[in-house]
Write an enzyme that holds these catalytic residues in place. Structure first.
Site, PDB file in Angstrom:
ATOM      1  N   ASN A 106       0.706  -1.331  -0.071  1.00 18.00           N
ATOM      2  CA  ASN A 106       0.062   0.186  -0.063  1.00 18.00           C
ATOM      3  C   ASN A 106       0.845   1.290   0.107  1.00 18.00           C
ATOM      4  OD1 ASN A 106       0.918  -0.516   2.621  1.00 18.00           O
ATOM      5  ND2 ASN A 106      -0.806   0.664   3.482  1.00 18.00           N
ATOM      6  N   GLU A 203       5.456  -3.578  12.202  1.00 16.20           N
ATOM      7  CA  GLU A 203       4.461  -2.705  12.004  1.00 16.20           C
ATOM      8  C   GLU A 203       3.236  -3.351  11.512  1.00 16.20           C
ATOM      9  OE1 GLU A 203       1.794  -0.626  11.609  1.00 16.20           O
ATOM     10  OE2 GLU A 203       2.862   0.027   9.642  1.00 16.20           O
ATOM     11  N   CYS A 237      -2.312   1.658   7.164  1.00 15.07           N
ATOM     12  CA  CYS A 237      -2.238   1.213   8.607  1.00 15.07           C
ATOM     13  C   CYS A 237      -3.086   2.227   9.598  1.00 15.07           C
ATOM     14  CB  CYS A 237      -0.716   0.989   9.149  1.00 15.07           C
ATOM     15  SG  CYS A 237       0.129  -0.030   7.670  1.00 15.07           S
TER      16      CYS A 237
HETATM   17  C1  SIN Z   1       0.446   4.542   6.781  1.00 16.50           C
HETATM   18  O1  SIN Z   1      -0.362   4.374   7.390  1.00 16.50           O
HETATM   19  O2  SIN Z   1       1.013   3.523   6.606  1.00 16.50           O
HETATM   20  C2  SIN Z   1       1.048   5.961   6.210  1.00 16.50           C
HETATM   21  C3  SIN Z   1       1.348   6.917   7.561  1.00 16.50           C
HETATM   22  C4  SIN Z   1       0.302   7.874   7.517  1.00 16.50           C
HETATM   23  O3  SIN Z   1      -0.384   8.374   6.720  1.00 16.50           O
HETATM   24  O4  SIN Z   1       0.316   8.227   8.653  1.00 16.50           O
END
Ligand code: SIN
Length: 418
Positions: A106, A203, A237
């Protein structure tokens, strides 16, 4: 599996002074800046991310390249007084060794940049396995490092499915696995690393909430929720998948959200993957308010749809009666990545910032939009304590070495000669 002769590449990269290593990162930043449009087009073409978001993603890698290049002249250690006379005591950072970076589809350029760039500036070599869904993006990003003149063997790209990832995790040369992906796969990586005595930084997603209190600026809250729930079709995420709203404003907020959500188009395949969970929620009493960018209300905090990560354009609305209840709802999920609160009351904002159990808290902004100079990561099932980005990434990708130099010319015994 055979890599290029990593020990040779590793030896000379580790021996390259950090400020010189950083020069490669500056060049990576320059090339990324020049190729921003082309790379964004590759992202859009391969994974379907909208052009502006794809350009934002490349910008994040540019920011990370410059930020981590700066770290080439800043890898501070500590010099502290020894308890003994004529003795010097200090600590310095050292590379961990060969890092396996395993990344999801993503964010095919930004998230790899969070792993590769700090690892390199700290003197590690890297083997990168991207998602099979984003191999063209990976090839283009790896080419940037070659164009920057990075020595051969310092960054290797390997492609394939999960079995390749598993081989990497188990490869005896790999000392650290930095993994972004699903909770199930992350757990497998963690178990393998524990058995093999390797460091592993995980993560693994989120079930992120925006809390809207009765004193919130509603228009601002609607903007933040729509952007963080349905931007990237909810496939970040950090995407917001729960709105936790005070009962006094539930109706007004819901109405405004429905109006805005109706105008959006989303990734149909992502929505289709979420349909079984949506149907189960409806059977359990939830009400679907919109199709496409999907909002559901009559949802209780313990329903599976309010607990499990769906990774799609679906957001549930949960009613609460107080800040305390909102915090409890926010915290009672398996994940703890990003939380947000909308309020104009500074003491409620600071109370929430202290009590919300997540790696990231936003006040009067949605749940997405991390910046590279701050740590990224989460608590509970989101991660395992390590962080990406910011100064915290330096700890993830390095080992501390403590050095004592005794220049007294005699035996000095710590704790004894006093
Ligand atoms: C993500 O969610 O992996 C990207 C980071 C973000 O938009 O805060």
């Amino acid at each position: 599996m055979q890599f290029r002769p990593h020990s040779a590449a590793q030896h000379s990269w580790r021996a390259t002074p950090a400020p010189r290593r950083a020069e490669f990162l500056y060049r990576v930043g320059e090339i990324l800046r020049d190729k921003k449009r082309d790379l964004a087009a590759i992202i859009t073409g391969e994974i379907g991310k909208p052009a502006t978001e794809a350009a934002g993603e490349v910008q994040e890698a540019i920011d990370m390249a410059y930020y981590m290049a700066g770290e080439g002249r800043r890898q501070f250690g500590h010099t502290v007084p020894s308890e003994l006379p004529d003795k010097w005591a200090m600590s310095v950072r050292e590379p961990v060794g060969l890092v396996a970076a395993i990344t999801a589809w993503n964010f095919p350029i930004a998230v790899p940049s969070w792993k590769i760039l700090p690892a390199l500036v700290l003197g590690n070599t890297v083997v990168w396995k991207p998602s099979e869904r984003a191999e063209r993006c990976a090839a283009a990003f790896a080419q940037v490092f070659r164009d920057a003149g990075l020595p051969i063997g310092v960054l290797e790209l390997v492609t394939g499915d999960g079995r390749v990832g598993e081989m990497l995790v188990r490869h005896p040369d790999v000392r650290l696995v930095s993994f972004t992906g699903s909770r199930e796969n992350g757990r497998r990586v963690a178990v393998a690393c524990a058995e093999l005595g390797k460091r592993c930084a995980l993560e693994l997603g989120g079930k992120n909430a925006v809390i809207v209190l009765d004193d919130a600026d509603l228009e601002l809250a609607v903007d933040g929720i729509i952007w963080s729930a349905f931007g990237t079709s909810g496939q970040r995420c950090t995407s917001c998948s729960r709105v936790v709203v005070h009962k006094a404003i539930r109706q007004a907020l819901t109405q405004a959200l429905v109006e805005r959500a109706k105008e959006l188009s989303v990734d149909e395949a992502a929505l289709k993957r979420c349909e079984p969970a949506i149907l189960d929620a409806i059977k359990a009493g939830a009400r679907r308010l919109t199709t496409g960018a999907t909002l559901l209300d009559n949802v209780t905090a313990q329903m599976p749809i309010a607990q499990e990560e769906l990774f799609g354009p679906v957001c549930v609305i949960i009613e609460v009666g107080s800040l305390e209840e909102a915090i409890t709802v926010n915290n009672n999920v398996p994940y703890g990545l990003s939380s947000s609160i909308y309020t104009q009351d500074v003491s409620r904002a600071f109370t929430a910032a202290r009590e919300l159990s997540s790696g990231i808290v936003y006040v009067n902004a949605g749940t997405t939009g991390s910046e590279v100079q701050l740590p990224f990561g989460g608590v509970r099932s989101t991660g395992n304590g390590w962080r990406e980005a910011g100064q915290a990434a330096l700890d993830t990708f390095s080992e501390w070495k403590t050095i004592y130099v005794d220049y007294s010319g005699r035996l000095q015994r710590a704790q004894i000669d006093r």
